[in-house]
Every structure is written in C-alpha cells, then in structure tokens.
Design a protein around this motif. Structure first.
Motif, PDB file in Angstrom:
ATOM      1  N   TRP A  99       0.826  -1.214   0.000  1.00 60.52           N
ATOM      2  CA  TRP A  99       0.000   0.000   0.000  1.00 60.52           C
ATOM      3  C   TRP A  99       0.852   1.252   0.000  1.00 60.52           C
ATOM      4  O   TRP A  99       0.476   2.281  -0.563  1.00 60.52           O
ATOM      5  N   GLU A 100       2.030   1.179   0.627  1.00 64.16           N
ATOM      6  CA  GLU A 100       2.934   2.340   0.563  1.00 64.16           C
ATOM      7  C   GLU A 100       3.341   2.612  -0.873  1.00 64.16           C
ATOM      8  O   GLU A 100       3.396   3.748  -1.325  1.00 64.16           O
ATOM      9  N   ARG A 101       3.612   1.536  -1.568  1.00 62.00           N
ATOM     10  CA  ARG A 101       4.027   1.676  -2.962  1.00 62.00           C
ATOM     11  C   ARG A 101       2.906   2.294  -3.795  1.00 62.00           C
ATOM     12  O   ARG A 101       3.139   3.120  -4.669  1.00 62.00           O
ATOM     13  N   VAL A 102       1.682   1.878  -3.514  1.00 64.25           N
ATOM     14  CA  VAL A 102       0.542   2.430  -4.260  1.00 64.25           C
ATOM     15  C   VAL A 102       0.380   3.921  -3.946  1.00 64.25           C
ATOM     16  O   VAL A 102       0.263   4.754  -4.842  1.00 64.25           O
ATOM     17  N   VAL A 103       0.417   4.259  -2.656  1.00 66.55           N
ATOM     18  CA  VAL A 103       0.154   5.642  -2.252  1.00 66.55           C
ATOM     19  C   VAL A 103       1.281   6.579  -2.703  1.00 66.55           C
ATOM     20  O   VAL A 103       1.039   7.709  -3.124  1.00 66.55           O
ATOM     21  N   ASP A 104       2.523   6.102  -2.629  1.00 63.29           N
ATOM     22  CA  ASP A 104       3.656   6.963  -2.986  1.00 63.29           C
ATOM     23  C   ASP A 104       3.993   6.913  -4.464  1.00 63.29           C
ATOM     24  O   ASP A 104       4.863   7.640  -4.926  1.00 63.29           O
ATOM     25  N   GLY A 105       3.355   6.018  -5.189  1.00 60.71           N
ATOM     26  CA  GLY A 105       3.798   5.764  -6.558  1.00 60.71           C
ATOM     27  C   GLY A 105       2.880   6.319  -7.626  1.00 60.71           C
ATOM     28  O   GLY A 105       2.005   7.145  -7.363  1.00 60.71           O
ATOM     29  N   PRO A 106       3.082   5.840  -8.824  1.00 65.56           N
ATOM     30  CA  PRO A 106       2.368   6.374  -9.996  1.00 65.56           C
ATOM     31  C   PRO A 106       0.863   6.147  -9.968  1.00 65.56           C
ATOM     32  O   PRO A 106       0.122   6.906 -10.587  1.00 65.56           O
ATOM     33  N   ILE A 107       0.396   5.120  -9.254  1.00 71.26           N
ATOM     34  CA  ILE A 107      -1.050   4.864  -9.257  1.00 71.26           C
ATOM     35  C   ILE A 107      -1.786   6.013  -8.582  1.00 71.26           C
ATOM     36  O   ILE A 107      -2.707   6.609  -9.142  1.00 71.26           O
ATOM     37  N   ALA A 108      -1.340   6.364  -7.364  1.00 69.09           N
ATOM     38  CA  ALA A 108      -1.985   7.475  -6.668  1.00 69.09           C
ATOM     39  C   ALA A 108      -1.750   8.782  -7.420  1.00 69.09           C
ATOM     40  O   ALA A 108      -2.658   9.613  -7.531  1.00 69.09           O
ATOM     41  N   ALA A 109      -0.547   8.943  -7.963  1.00 73.64           N
ATOM     42  CA  ALA A 109      -0.244  10.189  -8.691  1.00 73.64           C
ATOM     43  C   ALA A 109      -1.201  10.366  -9.860  1.00 73.64           C
ATOM     44  O   ALA A 109      -1.753  11.452 -10.066  1.00 73.64           O
ATOM     45  N   ALA A 110      -1.419   9.281 -10.605  1.00 72.85           N
ATOM     46  CA  ALA A 110      -2.314   9.368 -11.759  1.00 72.85           C
ATOM     47  C   ALA A 110      -3.742   9.643 -11.296  1.00 72.85           C
ATOM     48  O   ALA A 110      -4.454  10.470 -11.878  1.00 72.85           O
ATOM     49  N   PHE A 111      -4.152   8.984 -10.220  1.00 75.22           N
ATOM     50  CA  PHE A 111      -5.514   9.186  -9.728  1.00 75.22           C
ATOM     51  C   PHE A 111      -5.730  10.653  -9.331  1.00 75.22           C
ATOM     52  O   PHE A 111      -6.720  11.276  -9.701  1.00 75.22           O
ATOM     53  N   LEU A 112      -4.781  11.201  -8.588  1.00 75.99           N
ATOM     54  CA  LEU A 112      -4.930  12.583  -8.100  1.00 75.99           C
ATOM     55  C   LEU A 112      -4.906  13.573  -9.257  1.00 75.99           C
ATOM     56  O   LEU A 112      -5.451  14.674  -9.153  1.00 75.99           O
ATOM     57  N   ALA A 113      -4.254  13.185 -10.361  1.00 74.19           N
ATOM     58  CA  ALA A 113      -4.207  14.077 -11.519  1.00 74.19           C
ATOM     59  C   ALA A 113      -5.417  13.877 -12.425  1.00 74.19           C
ATOM     60  O   ALA A 113      -5.465  14.402 -13.523  1.00 74.19           O
ATOM     61  N   GLY A 114      -6.399  13.094 -11.966  1.00 73.38           N
ATOM     62  CA  GLY A 114      -7.649  13.000 -12.724  1.00 73.38           C
ATOM     63  C   GLY A 114      -7.759  11.775 -13.617  1.00 73.38           C
ATOM     64  O   GLY A 114      -8.743  11.616 -14.324  1.00 73.38           O
ATOM     65  N   ARG A 115      -6.732  10.893 -13.600  1.00 71.09           N
ATOM     66  CA  ARG A 115      -6.808   9.720 -14.471  1.00 71.09           C
ATOM     67  C   ARG A 115      -7.315   8.524 -13.674  1.00 71.09           C
ATOM     68  O   ARG A 115      -6.596   7.543 -13.451  1.00 71.09           O
ATOM     69  N   ALA A 116      -8.570   8.615 -13.239  1.00 74.16           N
ATOM     70  CA  ALA A 116      -9.133   7.632 -12.316  1.00 74.16           C
ATOM     71  C   ALA A 116      -9.201   6.232 -12.925  1.00 74.16           C
ATOM     72  O   ALA A 116      -8.853   5.247 -12.269  1.00 74.16           O
ATOM     73  N   GLU A 117      -9.642   6.153 -14.185  1.00 73.23           N
ATOM     74  CA  GLU A 117      -9.805   4.819 -14.773  1.00 73.23           C
ATOM     75  C   GLU A 117      -8.474   4.121 -14.938  1.00 73.23           C
ATOM     76  O   GLU A 117      -8.321   2.934 -14.630  1.00 73.23           O
ATOM     77  N   TYR A 118      -7.507   4.858 -15.415  1.00 68.96           N
ATOM     78  CA  TYR A 118      -6.170   4.296 -15.587  1.00 68.96           C
ATOM     79  C   TYR A 118      -5.637   3.819 -14.227  1.00 68.96           C
ATOM     80  O   TYR A 118      -5.122   2.706 -14.102  1.00 68.96           O
ATOM     81  N   ALA A 119      -5.792   4.663 -13.197  1.00 66.24           N
ATOM     82  CA  ALA A 119      -5.259   4.326 -11.879  1.00 66.24           C
ATOM     83  C   ALA A 119      -5.918   3.057 -11.346  1.00 66.24           C
ATOM     84  O   ALA A 119      -5.240   2.175 -10.807  1.00 66.24           O
ATOM     85  N   GLU A 120      -7.226   2.951 -11.522  1.00 68.52           N
ATOM     86  CA  GLU A 120      -7.929   1.782 -11.004  1.00 68.52           C
ATOM     87  C   GLU A 120      -7.467   0.520 -11.738  1.00 68.52           C
ATOM     88  O   GLU A 120      -7.239  -0.527 -11.129  1.00 68.52           O
ATOM     89  N   ARG A 121      -7.308   0.647 -13.065  1.00 66.29           N
ATOM     90  CA  ARG A 121      -6.838  -0.497 -13.853  1.00 66.29           C
ATOM     91  C   ARG A 121      -5.460  -0.958 -13.371  1.00 66.29           C
ATOM     92  O   ARG A 121      -5.201  -2.140 -13.168  1.00 66.29           O
ATOM     93  N   GLU A 122      -4.588   0.014 -13.151  1.00 69.63           N
ATOM     94  CA  GLU A 122      -3.230  -0.316 -12.706  1.00 69.63           C
ATOM     95  C   GLU A 122      -3.244  -0.922 -11.304  1.00 69.63           C
ATOM     96  O   GLU A 122      -2.451  -1.802 -10.986  1.00 69.63           O
TER      97      GLU A 122
END
Ligand code: SAH
Length: 467
Positions: A178-201
């Motif tokens: 979960w640290e990796r998710v929160v600190d990494g590209p998944i959370a970054a993409a989600f916060l930048a508005g790319r929700a679908e991509y983030a969820e897929r990843e």
C-alpha cells in the motif's frame, strides 16, 4: 494537549442542539453532514422549523432542554448564549454526555475543530479552544495543500483492501504494497484526474505480485510554474513541489518559486545561463530517468506551461519510451499570465476571433515562418522568444497584409517585480523591443492591445484619427 482528538460516529444517532443563532446553525449543518439525528431546542420553534434543511433528520423540540430526557443523546451542543448554559453544561457532565458549548471551552468536554473535509479524508485542526481564528487560518493552508481528489483516492483504496487481502500474497507485505501504491504512480495518476487508468493499474498490481514488486520507479511530474509570480502556481503544482525529492529547473524559474518547494528537496539547475549553453536536452532526459529509477519523486519544473514552447512534449515521449510514469501539471503560459497582467483580452467579440501563439527565436526563424493567415486583422498574434527577431516579425506580418498601424505591445519579465510593458504600433516593433529591456519577453500584435490598461491615450487619439 488539553483535548484528546477523536472522530465520533454520530451517524443516525441523536444529538441535542440548544440555541438558534448563526453559530448554532453552523453546528447544525456540520452535525447533519455527519449523519446525526438532531434534536433542536431552539427558543423560536417557528424559525427553527423554517431553517431546518431536512425535516426528517431534525426534530424541533418545544420543551425546556433542562427538563427533557437526555438518556439517548450521544452528545450535546449548546450555543454560548443559550439561557442557563452553565447548568446545561453541568448536567451533561454529571451524566457523562459529551458537551460542547460553542466558544466556551471552559464549559465544554469536547470542542469542534476546524475541519478540511475531503470525504473519506478529514483533517481536524484544534487550538484547544484558544483561537478558532488561528485554526481557520491553518485550515486554509492545509486546504491548499491537499489534493481535491484525496478523499476519492482513500475511497478507492478502501474498496480494494479486501481484494488484496483475499489474494494472500506472500511475495509482498500488505503495508509495503500500500505504501508503494500511495507513494507511486497509481496514486499520482488518480490525483491528476486519471481515475480509470489508476484503477486499472491498481487491479493489475493486486492481481500480479510480480508487477507489484517491480514497480519501484518514481513518478516524474512535468510541472508548469507559470510566468514568474509564485501566486500563479496551480494548487497541484504546489502540492507536487511540496512532496518532491528532487527538482530539475531551468532559467525561467525564479527563486520565489523554488521557495515554495519542499525545503529538503534537492535542486538541480539544468538551464542555460548567459554565455553558458546548459547541459543539453539529452542530459536532462538521462538525469530525469536516473532520478525516477532511483525511486524518487521527481519534479521537472518549467516556466509557463510545459507544453507551450517548453520541450515538455519531448521529455514526455522520452520518459514514456523508458516506461517511467509521468504526470503533467499544466501552468499558466506566459501569453495568458502577461496579457492578464496588462489587462489585454487576447480575444474579443467581433474584434479578435483568433489567437495564434508562435515562436521566432532568431531572425532566420522569423524569415522562415509562414505568415500567411496572420495578416487577418481579427487574429491576435503572440510571439514567444521574439525579442531579437522583432524586425523579422514586423516584416513578416506586414508582408502578409497586416496594417503597420496595428496596436502592438512588448511585455518583458511579466508578472515579476521588474516587469516592463511598452506599447506602440506594429511598424515600430523593433524600437519597442529595444525599449523593453532584457527578456524574457513577449510580443503581442492585434487590435486587442488597445484595450490594455496602460494603452497610451495619445496613441489612441492618433489611431482614431487614422481610422
Ligand atoms: N513554456 C513557457 C515558454 C517557454 S519559451 C510558457 O508556457 O510560457 C520562453 C519564452 O517564453 C520567453 O522567451 C518569452 O517569450 C516567454 N516568457 C516566459 N516567461 C515570460 C515572462 N515572465 N514574461 C514575458 N515573457 C515570458
């Protein structure tokens, strides 16, 4: 610490609210937002019935709060000016019901903090009742720091907790995952508005332990810093600057902007300085890649917007080709920031229906530009990097049919403390450029320049006489 911070579950539970002034109404809104069933003891029941937003969730109580049955209440909130408020507080204490007397911490067993509400994510700020104003100021600062989608991110992670647990991964510890998710590209993409991509990843990372283990590259944020005034940074730019490990910046970035970045981030200058060519685009690409592969949160900070004459597109493609996650944060491009400062509307109904941003770095570039179409009197032309090619810009536009009397401006060091704005006519563009002093500077040509706050009255008169 005078009060112990907790989050209380009052969903569908009865809370007594005593008093009906503005402060009590504020608390009513808060209590309802948290799902409470409010028993409202208002002195004026007719008024309370009128303002209560949700009749099924607010019960107007006509009896004396002192005599009412309190046995079901999970909390009591009273306005500081309610009658007999001391006795109300004493009764609540005697039966161990948490009580808050608004603005009277000495009577209260709990106080209501200033809150930042992002759905699942709530930040509470308290000063032990000493200064609600200070708490509100702190809240404003935290508001600016917290991404708008942070609550939705928490909800997303919450939805997938069980799915991860059910996988019974033994390749990776849940906390590390979960640290990796929160600190990494998944959370970054989600916060930048790319929700679908983030969820897929996220799903991919959960279902595929190998991938969860290998995705250690940090994210590169390509950030537009705006034209110079740090107050023109976007909130997202500020947020990523505040969590950066390393910041690569170039000549257009002012110290005032770097000041807004995390204090202990590493700062690397990769621009050109007078007489020095800079490290070059290839070296920048390599350094960004190395920093990201080392797992750092990398900010590539560029003047204005990264995609407007900023080589942001090249950096994006390079990083993508190396599988480095990239998030782009837009910035206020110089044309928009400088025009706003000068009060030049770049488009105007029936007067300027087209806006063209071009670059003309050197005289040869100006000569090679296809000016056809820019002769149209309804087109506003903004030239980036055009200071030394101003004669070529003038000649090109006039040859394309633009009137030499078209209003023109040179805006140098826009939105910075030494900004300089010079106004005149297209025919005089080189003289205006010489007057403006050192760059960075924009040339703006078009009828709209005459709307500038400082458009000289003399020029205006001359212009009207000619028309
Ligand atoms: N990406 C940047 C542009 C980089 S090209 C943006 O979106 O604004 C550099 C050119 O931008 C400069 O030569 C100048 O023409 C313009 N520029 C950048 N900052 C400026 C400023 N504060 N005032 C005037 N022009 C500026």
């Amino acid at each position: 610490m005078r009060f112990f911070p907790v989050f209380l579950d009052i969903d569908f539970r009865p809370v007594a609210l005593i008093g009906s002034g503005a402060a009590a109404q504020n608390k009513l809104r808060l209590l309802l937002a948290a799902g409470a069933q409010v028993h409202w003891f208002a002195a004026d029941a007719a008024f309370a019935t009128e303002v209560a937003p949700s009749p099924d969730r607010v019960i107007i109580m006509n009896d004396d709060p002192q005599l009412a049955d309190w046995s079901s209440y999970v909390a009591v909130v009273a306005a500081g000016d309610a009658p007999d408020v001391e006795r109300i507080a004493a009764r609540a204490r005697a039966v161990n019901i948490p009580v808050n007397v608004i603005d009277r911490p000495e009577l209260s067993t709990f106080i209501v903090p200033a809150i930042v509400d992002r759905g699942e994510v709530v930040v509470a700020i308290g000063t032990g009742g000493a200064s609600p104003v200070l708490a509100r100021r702190l809240r404003e600062r935290i508001e600016a720091l917290l991404p708008a989608r942070i609550g939705a991110l928490a909800a997303l992670l919450g939805r997938y907790r069980e799915r991860f647990a059910a996988r019974k991964h033994n390749a990776i510890m849940p906390r590390a995952f979960w640290e990796r998710v929160v600190d990494g590209p998944i959370a970054a993409a989600f916060l930048a508005g790319r929700a679908e991509y983030a969820e897929r990843e996220l799903v991919r990372a959960i279902d595929d332990t190998a991938q969860a283990k290998s995705s250690t590259a940090g994210t590169v944020y390509l950030v537009g810093a705006g034209p110079g005034d740090p107050d023109l940074l976007t909130l997202r730019a500020l947020q990523v600057l505040q969590s950066a490990d390393i910041v690569f910046h170039d000549d257009l970035i002012s110290p005032a902007i770097l000041d807004r970045a995390r204090r202990d981030a590493e700062f690397v200058f990769v621009g050109k300085r007078r007489g020095h060519p800079g490290i070059g685009q290839d070296a920048i690409h390599r350094q960004l890649t190395e920093a990201a592969r080392a797992g750092k949160s990398v900010v590539r900070l560029k003047g204005g917007d990264p995609f407007i004459f900023g080589r942001g597109g090249e950096e994006l493609e390079y990083l993508r080709s190396r599988d480095i996650p990239v998030v782009v944060v837009p910035g206020v491009t110089a044309a928009l920031g400088c025009a706003a400062e000068a009060a030049i509307p770049l488009t105007f109904r029936n007067e300027a229906t087209r806006l063209t941003l071009i670059t003309a770095h050197r005289a040869e570039e100006a000569a090679a530009t296809n000016w056809t179409g820019l002769g149209d009197p309804q087109t506003t032309v903004v030239v980036y990097m055009g200071l030394s090619a101003s004669a070529g810009v003038r000649d090109g536009l006039i040859a394309a049919g633009r009137d030499a009397d078209t209003p023109a401006a040179v805006l140098a060091r826009g939105t910075q403390s030494d900004a300089r704005r010079v106004y005149g006519r297209l025919g005089d563009l080189p003289a205006l450029a010489a007057q403006a002093g050192p760059g960075p500077a924009l040339l703006i040509i078009g009828e709209v320049v005459a709307h500038a706050a400082e458009w000289p009255q003399a020029l205006l008169a001359q212009f009207e006489a000619a028309a």
